[in-house]
Design a protein around this motif. Structure first.
Motif, PDB file in Angstrom:
ATOM      1  N   LYS A   1       0.849  -1.179   0.000  1.00 40.49           N
ATOM      2  CA  LYS A   1       0.000   0.000   0.000  1.00 40.49           C
ATOM      3  C   LYS A   1       0.890   1.236   0.000  1.00 40.49           C
ATOM      4  O   LYS A   1       1.699   1.450   0.889  1.00 40.49           O
ATOM      5  N   TYR A   2       0.721   2.102  -1.040  1.00 33.75           N
ATOM      6  CA  TYR A   2       1.556   3.294  -1.096  1.00 33.75           C
ATOM      7  C   TYR A   2       1.041   4.319  -0.112  1.00 33.75           C
ATOM      8  O   TYR A   2      -0.132   4.431   0.156  1.00 33.75           O
ATOM      9  N   GLY A   3       1.986   5.115   0.441  1.00 32.55           N
ATOM     10  CA  GLY A   3       1.583   6.239   1.268  1.00 32.55           C
ATOM     11  C   GLY A   3       1.394   7.435   0.366  1.00 32.55           C
ATOM     12  O   GLY A   3       1.016   7.303  -0.787  1.00 32.55           O
ATOM     13  N   GLU A   4       1.684   8.605   0.863  1.00 40.81           N
ATOM     14  CA  GLU A   4       1.631   9.774   0.007  1.00 40.81           C
ATOM     15  C   GLU A   4       2.788   9.683  -0.979  1.00 40.81           C
ATOM     16  O   GLU A   4       3.926   9.374  -0.616  1.00 40.81           O
ATOM     17  N   PHE A   5       2.517   9.995  -2.240  1.00 41.72           N
ATOM     18  CA  PHE A   5       3.538   9.821  -3.276  1.00 41.72           C
ATOM     19  C   PHE A   5       4.749  10.720  -3.011  1.00 41.72           C
ATOM     20  O   PHE A   5       5.872  10.384  -3.385  1.00 41.72           O
ATOM     21  N   MET A   6       4.511  11.853  -2.339  1.00 39.52           N
ATOM     22  CA  MET A   6       5.610  12.782  -2.102  1.00 39.52           C
ATOM     23  C   MET A   6       6.699  12.181  -1.220  1.00 39.52           C
ATOM     24  O   MET A   6       7.817  12.694  -1.164  1.00 39.52           O
ATOM     25  N   LYS A   7       6.435  11.084  -0.504  1.00 38.58           N
ATOM     26  CA  LYS A   7       7.433  10.439   0.333  1.00 38.58           C
ATOM     27  C   LYS A   7       8.402   9.594  -0.491  1.00 38.58           C
ATOM     28  O   LYS A   7       9.418   9.130   0.019  1.00 38.58           O
ATOM     29  N   ARG A   8       8.108   9.372  -1.752  1.00 37.26           N
ATOM     30  CA  ARG A   8       9.003   8.600  -2.608  1.00 37.26           C
ATOM     31  C   ARG A   8      10.195   9.484  -2.995  1.00 37.26           C
ATOM     32  O   ARG A   8      10.013  10.597  -3.496  1.00 37.26           O
ATOM     33  N   ASP A   9      11.385   8.973  -2.793  1.00 34.88           N
ATOM     34  CA  ASP A   9      12.575   9.826  -2.918  1.00 34.88           C
ATOM     35  C   ASP A   9      13.698   9.198  -3.728  1.00 34.88           C
ATOM     36  O   ASP A   9      14.851   9.618  -3.645  1.00 34.88           O
ATOM     37  N   THR A  10      13.351   8.184  -4.546  1.00 33.40           N
ATOM     38  CA  THR A  10      14.408   7.417  -5.221  1.00 33.40           C
ATOM     39  C   THR A  10      14.162   7.350  -6.722  1.00 33.40           C
ATOM     40  O   THR A  10      13.020   7.156  -7.167  1.00 33.40           O
ATOM     41  N   VAL A  11      15.236   7.487  -7.508  1.00 31.00           N
ATOM     42  CA  VAL A  11      15.199   7.285  -8.955  1.00 31.00           C
ATOM     43  C   VAL A  11      15.869   5.955  -9.262  1.00 31.00           C
ATOM     44  O   VAL A  11      17.021   5.723  -8.856  1.00 31.00           O
ATOM     45  N   LEU A  12      15.133   5.077  -9.951  1.00 34.10           N
ATOM     46  CA  LEU A  12      15.692   3.783 -10.361  1.00 34.10           C
ATOM     47  C   LEU A  12      16.090   3.870 -11.829  1.00 34.10           C
ATOM     48  O   LEU A  12      15.253   4.171 -12.686  1.00 34.10           O
ATOM     49  N   ILE A  13      17.363   3.595 -12.114  1.00 33.92           N
ATOM     50  CA  ILE A  13      17.893   3.709 -13.470  1.00 33.92           C
ATOM     51  C   ILE A  13      18.224   2.315 -14.008  1.00 33.92           C
ATOM     52  O   ILE A  13      19.051   1.604 -13.438  1.00 33.92           O
ATOM     53  N   PHE A  14      17.530   1.914 -15.097  1.00 35.07           N
ATOM     54  CA  PHE A  14      17.882   0.704 -15.848  1.00 35.07           C
ATOM     55  C   PHE A  14      18.765   1.164 -17.020  1.00 35.07           C
ATOM     56  O   PHE A  14      18.260   1.756 -17.980  1.00 35.07           O
ATOM     57  N   GLU A  15      20.052   0.918 -16.965  1.00 40.57           N
ATOM     58  CA  GLU A  15      20.946   1.364 -18.050  1.00 40.57           C
ATOM     59  C   GLU A  15      22.221   0.519 -18.026  1.00 40.57           C
ATOM     60  O   GLU A  15      22.922   0.475 -17.014  1.00 40.57           O
TER      61      GLU A  15
ATOM     62  N   TYR B   1      17.627  13.262  -5.252  1.00 38.22           N
ATOM     63  CA  TYR B   1      17.045  11.933  -5.064  1.00 38.22           C
ATOM     64  C   TYR B   1      18.126  10.917  -4.708  1.00 38.22           C
ATOM     65  O   TYR B   1      19.305  11.081  -5.059  1.00 38.22           O
ATOM     66  N   LYS B   2      17.685   9.873  -4.033  1.00 34.36           N
ATOM     67  CA  LYS B   2      18.526   8.694  -3.899  1.00 34.36           C
ATOM     68  C   LYS B   2      18.533   7.989  -5.251  1.00 34.36           C
ATOM     69  O   LYS B   2      17.550   8.044  -6.000  1.00 34.36           O
ATOM     70  N   ILE B   3      19.626   7.316  -5.556  1.00 34.94           N
ATOM     71  CA  ILE B   3      19.762   6.675  -6.860  1.00 34.94           C
ATOM     72  C   ILE B   3      19.953   5.174  -6.693  1.00 34.94           C
ATOM     73  O   ILE B   3      20.755   4.718  -5.869  1.00 34.94           O
ATOM     74  N   LEU B   4      19.200   4.392  -7.495  1.00 37.53           N
ATOM     75  CA  LEU B   4      19.411   2.951  -7.614  1.00 37.53           C
ATOM     76  C   LEU B   4      19.778   2.675  -9.061  1.00 37.53           C
ATOM     77  O   LEU B   4      19.119   3.171  -9.989  1.00 37.53           O
ATOM     78  N   GLU B   5      20.813   1.839  -9.280  1.00 37.78           N
ATOM     79  CA  GLU B   5      21.282   1.575 -10.625  1.00 37.78           C
ATOM     80  C   GLU B   5      21.221   0.079 -10.928  1.00 37.78           C
ATOM     81  O   GLU B   5      21.549  -0.758 -10.080  1.00 37.78           O
ATOM     82  N   ALA B   6      20.808  -0.242 -12.162  1.00 37.15           N
ATOM     83  CA  ALA B   6      20.808  -1.632 -12.633  1.00 37.15           C
ATOM     84  C   ALA B   6      21.347  -1.653 -14.049  1.00 37.15           C
ATOM     85  O   ALA B   6      20.983  -0.808 -14.871  1.00 37.15           O
ATOM     86  N   ASP B   7      22.221  -2.629 -14.336  1.00 40.65           N
ATOM     87  CA  ASP B   7      22.813  -2.671 -15.677  1.00 40.65           C
ATOM     88  C   ASP B   7      22.098  -3.650 -16.599  1.00 40.65           C
ATOM     89  O   ASP B   7      22.531  -3.875 -17.720  1.00 40.65           O
ATOM     90  N   ASN B   8      20.997  -4.247 -16.112  1.00 38.58           N
ATOM     91  CA  ASN B   8      20.165  -5.083 -16.987  1.00 38.58           C
ATOM     92  C   ASN B   8      18.758  -5.155 -16.399  1.00 38.58           C
ATOM     93  O   ASN B   8      18.521  -4.779 -15.245  1.00 38.58           O
ATOM     94  N   GLY B   9      17.833  -5.647 -17.201  1.00 34.58           N
ATOM     95  CA  GLY B   9      16.441  -5.654 -16.778  1.00 34.58           C
ATOM     96  C   GLY B   9      16.161  -6.542 -15.589  1.00 34.58           C
ATOM     97  O   GLY B   9      15.357  -6.189 -14.711  1.00 34.58           O
ATOM     98  N   LYS B  10      16.811  -7.679 -15.501  1.00 32.14           N
ATOM     99  CA  LYS B  10      16.564  -8.618 -14.416  1.00 32.14           C
ATOM    100  C   LYS B  10      16.956  -8.043 -13.070  1.00 32.14           C
ATOM    101  O   LYS B  10      16.184  -8.110 -12.098  1.00 32.14           O
ATOM    102  N   SER B  11      18.153  -7.462 -12.985  1.00 28.59           N
ATOM    103  CA  SER B  11      18.587  -6.887 -11.710  1.00 28.59           C
ATOM    104  C   SER B  11      17.756  -5.652 -11.368  1.00 28.59           C
ATOM    105  O   SER B  11      17.508  -5.355 -10.197  1.00 28.59           O
TER     106      SER B  11
END
Length: 376
Positions: A6-20, A37-47
């Motif tokens: 269950k999502y809270g208020e959307f404004m509490k979301r603080d992360t950018v997820l990068i698939f690249e 923003y906090k950053i999450l990085e993935a070098d392929n779709g699965k991860s």
């Protein structure tokens, strides 16, 4: 598998997820957003899917490269298409191609926009900012709408319960008044019950045969309850006239006929029904259930369609019941004889449509008569 918490208020979301998969491109995107923003990085779709699963509640936006090893951007979207994720988090697709088919396919999956390589930093930042702002507004609006809907459902539930209570009270009142009439009349203990069942049966036949008459199941139910008060005016007629076994004088017959107008007056001034529709039907039926289609009835001499469908239904039901019931002044006719008398016009005129509807439910009338027969 993505866990949709269950999502809270959307404004509490603080992360950018990068698939690249390209390290340089990842670094460029990270540099653009890491200050805010906090950053999450993935070098392929699965991860990237694994990161999306584990950080779902905090992710504000996903930047998804079109071409990646292991699992490309469209394979990721295909995995997510039945999970409603793209309605909760904005996805922006990254591509170096200039293909309308690629863009069309992405929008069909539900992405909100594209950014092209090589990156134009200000354009990328503006596209991301617009997407996050729009989704924040969308989520907050959904919360407001959901709360309003819950409030409306609660209010509707209360209103429905109140309506049920009022309907129940109306039914108790109608039953009580009709029992008084039966007790006062002393002619037919089950008469009012039969009238209601005859009326419902005949009304259903009319709806089936003549939908143009405009009668609905709800209206018929209301008419059925209102029919219980059709003879309430008889409580104002002296016993010696109601129970007279011999022929009535003209004055006595006139007094008997007055039970229609007296009944209407009693309903108008003394009966407190909370349902105005049932009240209106009860008044009309009490006054007009002895009107005849040819204008030779009483008290107002109504003719043809001047007589409401409610009064017509109860009129035929009342005549049938009077014929098949034992009264102080007559023996009961057999159902077949009563049927023939009504169809032959010997008990007053009825509309051709009403007679056809009666013909169709002849057997049902006899079953009702057997079920609610008078005690010896």
């Amino acid at each position: 598998m993505i866990k949709q918490r269950k999502y809270g208020e959307f404004m509490k979301r603080d992360t950018v997820l990068i698939f690249e998969d390209n390290a340089i491109d990842r670094a460029i995107l990270t540099e653009l957003f890491q200050a805010d923003y906090k950053i999450l990085e993935a070098d392929n779709g699965k991860s990237g899917l694994a990161l999306l699963n584990s950080h779902y509640q905090s992710i504000a936006i996903v930047l998804l490269d079109y071409l990646m090893p292991v699992m490309d951007g469209f394979a990721v979207l295909e995995r997510l298409k039945d999970k409603n994720i793209l309605n909760k988090i904005p996805f922006i697709m990254i591509t170096g191609e200039d293909s309308s088919e690629v863009e069309k396919r992405g929008y069909e999956y539900g992405i909100v926009s594209y950014v092209k390589k090589p990156y134009q930093p200000e354009v990328v930042k503006q596209v991301v900012s617009n997407a996050i702002g729009w989704f924040q507004y969308k989520m907050e609006l959904e919360v407001v709408v959901r709360k309003q809907n819950e409030s409306i459902r609660k209010q509707n539930g209360i209103l429905i319960q109140q309506a049920k209570k009022l309907k129940h009270l109306n039914e108790i009142l109608i039953d009580s008044l009709s029992n008084i009439v039966e007790f006062r009349n002393l002619e037919s203990k089950q008469h009012i019950k039969r009238i209601r069942e005859f009326t419902l049966c005949l009304g259903k036949s009319m709806m089936k045969l003549y939908p143009e008459c405009g009668l609905t199941p709800e209206q018929l139910d209301q008419i059925g309850w209102a029919s219980s008060l059709h003879d309430i005016g008889k409580i104002a007629i002296p016993d010696n006239i109601i129970l007279k076994p011999g022929k009535l004088t003209d004055d006595e017959f006139e007094l008997i006929e007055s039970h229609t107008t007296k009944g209407a007056e009693i309903i108008l001034h003394s009966v407190r029904l909370n349902d105005k529709t049932i009240f209106d039907y009860a008044y009309d039926i009490a006054r007009h259930h002895h009107e005849k289609y040819d204008g030779k009835g009483y008290p107002d001499g109504l003719k043809g369609d001047e007589i409401s469908i409610a009064a017509q239904l109860v009129s035929l039901a009342d005549v049938y019941d009077a014929l098949v019931s034992k009264r102080v002044y007559k023996a009961a006719y057999e159902p077949d004889k009563a049927y023939q008398m009504i169809m032959g016009g010997h008990s007053g005129a009825f509309s051709p449509q009403l007679l056809k509807a009666f013909e169709e439910v002849r057997a049902e009338f006899e079953s009702i008569l057997a079920q609610y027969h008078d005690e010896d």
